[in-house]
Design a protein around this motif. Structure first.
Motif, mmCIF file in Angstrom:
data_model
loop_
_atom_site.group_PDB
_atom_site.id
_atom_site.type_symbol
_atom_site.label_atom_id
_atom_site.label_comp_id
_atom_site.label_asym_id
_atom_site.label_seq_id
_atom_site.Cartn_x
_atom_site.Cartn_y
_atom_site.Cartn_z
ATOM 1 N N PRO A 345 0.827 -1.221 0.000
ATOM 2 C CA PRO A 345 0.000 0.000 0.000
ATOM 3 C C PRO A 345 0.859 1.269 0.000
ATOM 4 N N VAL A 346 0.331 2.355 -0.580
ATOM 5 C CA VAL A 346 1.056 3.629 -0.547
ATOM 6 C C VAL A 346 0.968 4.212 0.866
ATOM 7 N N GLU A 347 1.954 5.048 1.221
ATOM 8 C CA GLU A 347 1.985 5.648 2.568
ATOM 9 C C GLU A 347 2.008 7.162 2.455
ATOM 10 N N ALA A 348 1.394 7.841 3.421
ATOM 11 C CA ALA A 348 1.407 9.311 3.439
ATOM 12 C C ALA A 348 2.780 9.782 3.909
ATOM 13 N N GLY A 349 3.402 10.677 3.162
ATOM 14 C CA GLY A 349 4.688 11.236 3.568
ATOM 15 C C GLY A 349 4.482 12.529 4.341
ATOM 16 N N GLU A 350 5.525 12.920 5.067
ATOM 17 C CA GLU A 350 5.410 14.162 5.858
ATOM 18 C C GLU A 350 5.650 15.374 4.988
#
Ligand SMILES: Cc1cc2nc3c(=O)[nH]c(=O)nc-3n(C[C@H](O)[C@H](O)[C@H](O)COP(=O)(O)OP(=O)(O)OC[C@H]3O[C@@H](n4cnc5c(N)ncnc54)[C@H](O)[C@@H]3O)c2cc1C
Ligand SMILES: NC(=O)c1ccc[n+]([C@@H]2O[C@H](COP(=O)([O-])OP(=O)(O)OC[C@H]3O[C@@H](n4cnc5c(N)ncnc54)[C@H](O)[C@@H]3O)[C@@H](O)[C@H]2O)c1
Length: 485
Positions: A345-350
């Motif tokens: 799955p894709v992840e949210a970056g900061e």
């Protein structure tokens, strides 16, 4: 025809594309990096670095103008050697570009494709190879990092080969005698003022009294005054006609006083904004629909376009077209493109707090929220006028205004806009405070040395704290309890 099958294809080896490539490789995905133009990135070749080199020369010369105020007279007016000024700009620029190209050279050849990519369909790219022939690339996921290109309005094209863009300035062998700069955005202000400070006869034409991206009317007014004091800046001008002469260009424009001016210049510099490089990729073949601004809807924390296998990073997504943002976005997009291609799955970056600096003299900047983004009914403002600020006055750089914004209910620092001496540093202090979620009270508890320009920031914060206190006293009592005074 060469056919490739890859996990990830990255279009563009600029700042965003290189970061995307590295992160994709780090995730273990097979990755191809496609570049159509020269290696070296826009920032190093024709953007951030050469512009700051030109500005450094300009500021060094301009600083001499302050000498008489300190009781120092030069025996002769300083001589600006255009060839040497431009030689340093180009040589130092080439050094910076060299570092980037070294990095590209370290990428295995089998990962690099030279030529402009176009979509054939959502998963397929076609590239007319630089060395001849064609490549077809089938990719599980694709990062679009194709950057932006200067816009040249039709009227300027009447100048023929005498209408130039920023790229052209940095290949000059010497300084011209005169330049009309059209557009008082970031590039127009930086390059226009730098050339003017280097003895080039410059007129900067803005429109509707806009200056940079400033939205606070008080700061904008101050910036207009300060920059107009430094050069010929017509902030509410209208360009009526442009024509080529034997040796340059002739133009007619209406100036701020409503007077029609007929002038001649060596060149016209188009600093009228940049367009995203998306249509040139035949993006329509993806069947994804762009929004009104030409960019397809994407998530700024994952850089994913909708729920597709396409990611969009850097200037091409028109979100925040700045270097550090392009690097962050590229890294997030590259990592996510690889994850998706590998079935994860894709992840949210900061994302970081906003900051932007125009390296005019004095600097124009903003940090955190801009004035136009505030809910003014819940906001208090504090300000400092640098004309009376101690250290700024000592150094004869006492111009400009800083306005800081705070939330009345929570005392949280919200943001700032500014024009003032060395404000690139104050903008950083404020962006860091914003990102840390500091209250105005916490910011005032930080050390301020004496005597420094940052004491001006303290003055503005004290005024903001007083205004928050005053406004929260008349706000609902819940708000008052959170002020912490
Ligand atoms: C004069 C100037 C001064 C600037 N100063 C600053 C500054 O001081 N601070 C700051 O933060 N920002 C500054 N910027 C902005 C900064 O340079 C950009 O935000 C940043 O370079 C964007 O990086 P990018 O990777 O998105 O684009 P780029 O570095 O432009 O990379 C895009 C790449 O994609 C390639 N490409 C395009 N189409 C295709 C295709 N179809 N196939 C293959 N390759 C393709 C291009 O050749 C290019 O190499 C400045 C910009 C300019 C113009
Ligand atoms: N110091 C920095 O960080 C820095 C320096 C340079 C560029 N950049 C980046 O590059 C981007 C592009 O810079 P830019 O200056 O090209 O764009 P910009 O959007 O900052 O400015 C373009 C300006 O041109 C004006 N304009 C447009 N058409 C015009 C016309 N026909 N006549 C008169 N004025 C017209 C617009 O009103 C605007 O003020 C910036 O937004 C910034 O993100 C950053």
């Amino acid at each position: 025809m060469t056919v490739y099958h890859t996990d990830v294809a990255v279009i563009g080896a600029g700042t965003a594309g290189l970061a995307a490539y590295r992160q994709s490789i780090a995730q273990g995905a097979n990755t191809l990096l496609i570049e159509g133009g020269p290696y070296g990135t826009t920032c190093a070749r024709v953007g951030c670095m050469p512009s700051k080199l030109l500005i450094a020369a300009a500021d060094a010369h301009h600083a001499l103008g302050r000498l008489p105020a300190f009781g120092i007279d030069l025996p002769h007016p300083p001589l600006i050697k255009g060839e040497r000024v431009m030689a340093r700009v180009r040589n130092e620029r080439d050094r910076f570009v060299g570092f980037v190209v070294d990095g590209v050279n370290n990428i295995p050849d089998e990962h690099k494709i030279r030529g402009y990519a176009r979509f054939v369909d959502e998963h397929t790219l076609s590239v007319n190879l630089e060395q001849g022939g064609q490549a077809t690339i089938h990719a599980k996921t694709i990062v679009i990092a194709s950057g932006s290109t200067p816009v040249v309005p039709d009227i300027l094209k009447n100048a023929g080969d005498r209408v130039i863009i920023n790229d052209d300035v940095f290949s000059w062998n010497t300084l011209p005698k005169s330049v009309l700069v059209v557009g008082a955005g970031v590039i127009g202000l930086e390059l226009g003022q730098a050339l003017s400070y280097l003895g080039v006869r410059v007129t900067l034409l803005g429109r509707n009294n806009g200056i940079g991206h400033l939205s606070d009317p008080v700061v904008r007014e101050s910036a207009l005054n300060v920059i107009k004091h430094s050069m010929d800046f017509q902030s509410d001008a209208s360009l009526e006609s442009v024509g080529r002469t034997e040796s340059g260009v002739k133009v007619t424009y209406i100036d701020d006083a409503g007077q029609t001016q007929h002038r001649e210049y060596d060149y016209i510099l188009a600093a009228t904004g940049r367009a995203i490089n998306l249509n040139s990729l035949n993006f329509a073949a993806t069947q994804l629909t762009p929004q009104a601004n030409g960019v397809p809807a994407f998530n700024r924390h994952t850089l994913q376009i909708g729920s597709s296998h396409l990611f969009i990073a850097g200037d091409v997504n028109a979100d925040v077209p700045l270097l550090h943002e392009a690097a962050d976005e590229g890294a997030i997009a590259g990592a996510n493109a690889a994850r998706l291609a590998l079935g994860k799955p894709v992840e949210a970056g900061e994302r970081r707090s906003p900051i932007a600096v125009i390296f005019s003299e004095p600097n124009i900047a903003h940090a955190g929220q801009m004035y136009k983004e505030l809910d003014l009914s819940n906001t208090a403002v504090g300000s400092v006028d640098f004309s009376d600020q101690g250290r700024s006055r000592v150094m004869q750089v006492n111009q400009g205004v800083l306005r800081v914004y705070g939330d009345i209910a929570s005392d949280r620092f919200l943001g700032a806009e500014m024009v003032g001496p060395r404000n690139e540093h104050i903008a950083h202090l404020l962006a860091w405070s914003h990102q840390m979620g500091l209250t105005v009270t916490q910011m005032l508890a930080m050390p301020f040395y004496h005597p420094v320009i940052e004491e001006g920031l303290r003055t503005a914060l004290r005024a903001l704290a007083a205004n928050i206190k005053q406004k929260s006293a008349i706000a609902p009592c819940e708000a008052h309890l959170t002020v912490g005074d």
